[in-house]
Design a protein around this motif. Structure first.
Motif, PDB file in Angstrom:
ATOM      1  N   ALA A 161       0.904  -1.236  -0.114  1.00 21.88           N
ATOM      2  CA  ALA A 161      -0.357  -0.186  -0.348  1.00 21.88           C
ATOM      3  C   ALA A 161       0.738   1.375   0.347  1.00 21.88           C
ATOM      4  O   ALA A 161       0.546   1.872  -0.156  1.00 21.88           O
ATOM      5  CB  ALA A 161      -0.686  -0.179   1.122  1.00 21.88           C
ATOM      6  N   VAL A 162       2.009   1.519   0.785  1.00 20.67           N
ATOM      7  CA  VAL A 162       3.038   2.593   0.424  1.00 20.67           C
ATOM      8  C   VAL A 162       4.053   2.294  -0.659  1.00 20.67           C
ATOM      9  O   VAL A 162       4.086   1.493  -1.116  1.00 20.67           O
ATOM     10  CB  VAL A 162       3.802   2.117   1.672  1.00 20.67           C
ATOM     11  CG1 VAL A 162       4.922   3.444   1.842  1.00 20.67           C
ATOM     12  CG2 VAL A 162       3.570   1.981   3.247  1.00 20.67           C
TER      13      VAL A 162
ATOM     14  N   GLU B 219       6.420   4.280   6.804  1.00 18.89           N
ATOM     15  CA  GLU B 219       4.908   4.906   5.975  1.00 18.89           C
ATOM     16  C   GLU B 219       4.462   3.152   6.769  1.00 18.89           C
ATOM     17  O   GLU B 219       3.696   3.039   7.011  1.00 18.89           O
ATOM     18  CB  GLU B 219       5.151   4.903   5.043  1.00 18.89           C
ATOM     19  CG  GLU B 219       4.929   6.779   5.126  1.00 18.89           C
ATOM     20  CD  GLU B 219       5.006   7.198   3.806  1.00 18.89           C
ATOM     21  OE1 GLU B 219       4.350   6.558   3.040  1.00 18.89           O
ATOM     22  OE2 GLU B 219       4.876   8.174   3.441  1.00 18.89           O
ATOM     23  N   VAL B 220       5.417   2.486   5.945  1.00 18.60           N
ATOM     24  CA  VAL B 220       4.745   1.156   6.384  1.00 18.60           C
ATOM     25  C   VAL B 220       4.531   0.667   8.018  1.00 18.60           C
ATOM     26  O   VAL B 220       3.606   0.162   8.314  1.00 18.60           O
ATOM     27  CB  VAL B 220       5.857  -0.057   5.713  1.00 18.60           C
ATOM     28  CG1 VAL B 220       5.499  -1.434   6.256  1.00 18.60           C
ATOM     29  CG2 VAL B 220       6.356  -0.320   4.317  1.00 18.60           C
TER      30      VAL B 220
ATOM     31  N   GLN C  69      14.169   5.185   4.152  1.00 14.95           N
ATOM     32  CA  GLN C  69      13.710   4.849   5.244  1.00 14.95           C
ATOM     33  C   GLN C  69      12.702   6.025   5.819  1.00 14.95           C
ATOM     34  O   GLN C  69      11.598   5.323   6.056  1.00 14.95           O
ATOM     35  CB  GLN C  69      14.908   6.331   5.532  1.00 14.95           C
ATOM     36  CG  GLN C  69      16.139   6.091   6.241  1.00 14.95           C
ATOM     37  CD  GLN C  69      17.508   6.877   6.582  1.00 14.95           C
ATOM     38  OE1 GLN C  69      16.608   8.222   6.902  1.00 14.95           O
ATOM     39  NE2 GLN C  69      18.460   6.074   6.945  1.00 14.95           N
ATOM     40  N   ARG C  70      11.528   6.145   4.745  1.00 12.21           N
ATOM     41  CA  ARG C  70      10.040   7.158   4.596  1.00 12.21           C
ATOM     42  C   ARG C  70       9.120   5.804   4.540  1.00 12.21           C
ATOM     43  O   ARG C  70       8.322   6.192   4.966  1.00 12.21           O
ATOM     44  CB  ARG C  70      10.346   8.330   3.508  1.00 12.21           C
ATOM     45  CG  ARG C  70      11.429   9.702   3.842  1.00 12.21           C
ATOM     46  CD  ARG C  70      10.586  10.617   2.999  1.00 12.21           C
ATOM     47  NE  ARG C  70      11.617  11.463   2.961  1.00 12.21           N
ATOM     48  CZ  ARG C  70      12.704  12.232   2.130  1.00 12.21           C
ATOM     49  NH1 ARG C  70      12.548  11.366   0.303  1.00 12.21           N
ATOM     50  NH2 ARG C  70      13.331  13.165   1.884  1.00 12.21           N
TER      51      ARG C  70
ATOM     52  N   MET D  39      14.942   9.246  11.344  1.00 11.00           N
ATOM     53  CA  MET D  39      15.674   9.291   9.428  1.00 11.00           C
ATOM     54  C   MET D  39      16.622  10.035   9.571  1.00 11.00           C
ATOM     55  O   MET D  39      16.729  11.275  10.271  1.00 11.00           O
ATOM     56  CB  MET D  39      14.126   9.879   8.779  1.00 11.00           C
ATOM     57  CG  MET D  39      12.507   8.811   9.137  1.00 11.00           C
ATOM     58  SD  MET D  39      11.050   9.401   8.337  1.00 11.00           S
ATOM     59  CE  MET D  39      12.071  10.734   6.658  1.00 11.00           C
ATOM     60  N   GLU D  40      17.426   9.591   8.767  1.00 11.05           N
ATOM     61  CA  GLU D  40      18.533  10.681   8.252  1.00 11.05           C
ATOM     62  C   GLU D  40      18.425  11.327   7.559  1.00 11.05           C
ATOM     63  O   GLU D  40      19.142  12.632   6.801  1.00 11.05           O
ATOM     64  CB  GLU D  40      19.665   9.599   8.347  1.00 11.05           C
ATOM     65  CG  GLU D  40      20.037   8.666   9.283  1.00 11.05           C
ATOM     66  CD  GLU D  40      20.947   7.911   8.550  1.00 11.05           C
ATOM     67  OE1 GLU D  40      22.241   7.508   9.334  1.00 11.05           O
ATOM     68  OE2 GLU D  40      21.116   7.451   7.330  1.00 11.05           O
ATOM     69  N   VAL D  41      17.052  11.148   6.492  1.00  7.30           N
ATOM     70  CA  VAL D  41      16.385  11.734   5.227  1.00  7.30           C
ATOM     71  C   VAL D  41      15.504  12.600   5.764  1.00  7.30           C
ATOM     72  O   VAL D  41      14.769  12.066   5.748  1.00  7.30           O
ATOM     73  CB  VAL D  41      16.519  10.998   4.743  1.00  7.30           C
ATOM     74  CG1 VAL D  41      15.993  11.884   3.216  1.00  7.30           C
ATOM     75  CG2 VAL D  41      17.794  10.637   4.288  1.00  7.30           C
TER      76      VAL D  41
END
Length: 149
Positions: free
Chosen positions: A87-88, A99-100, A94-95, A122-124
């Motif tokens: 679904a993601v 989200e998962v 990382q994002r 998160m690094e981003v």
């Protein structure tokens, strides 16, 4: 078939200056093998992002630097995990992982605030997502709001 699956977030070995690669792992308790759920590719590799679901991988792979245990889910809920994974939208790993995790929280498969905890690691930085009441608001939600307006 085992009655339950252990859920982990795995951090891979750092490669150069790039952010760590994150994956979701599911393994039967005590097993040396697991299924990797992750996204590969992207601009740093001059490729489109691609979702990978890889069964039979080693849980102690040399490519993994660390794993963090998230919880345990019933074997009867494995299709809910697959549903959350597909679904993601594919995006930076990382994002995507955060989200998962948020999707698994909404399905009551993992503890609430797990996605928020990983969002903060998160690094981003996410250009769209944010945390509200320990929930990670997903980029897809924001995209739908933008279309409606």
């Amino acid at each position: 078939m085992a009655d339950s699956w252990d859920v982990y977030v795995a951090f891979c070995q750092r490669r150069g200056k790039y952010p760590l690669h994150w994956m979701l792992l599911l393994a039967n308790p005590g097993s040396l093998h697991c299924t990797w759920y992750h996204v590969v590719g992207g601009p740093t590799q001059n490729q489109d992002y691609d979702r990978k679901i890889e069964a039979g991988k080693r849980i102690d792979s040399f490519g993994i630097s660390k794993q963090q245990y998230i919880g345990q889910i019933s074997a009867r809920d494995i299709n809910k995990v697959k549903s959350a994974v597909v679904a993601v939208l594919v995006q930076e790993c990382q994002r995507w992982t955060v989200e998962v995790l948020a999707g698994l929280e909404r399905k009551s498969l993992i503890p609430l605030s797990t996605s928020g905890d990983y969002y903060n690691q998160m690094e981003v930085p996410s250009p769209i997502g944010e945390i509200d009441d320990d929930w990670v608001l997903l980029s897809r939600v924001f995209e739908e709001e933008l279309i409606i307006e």
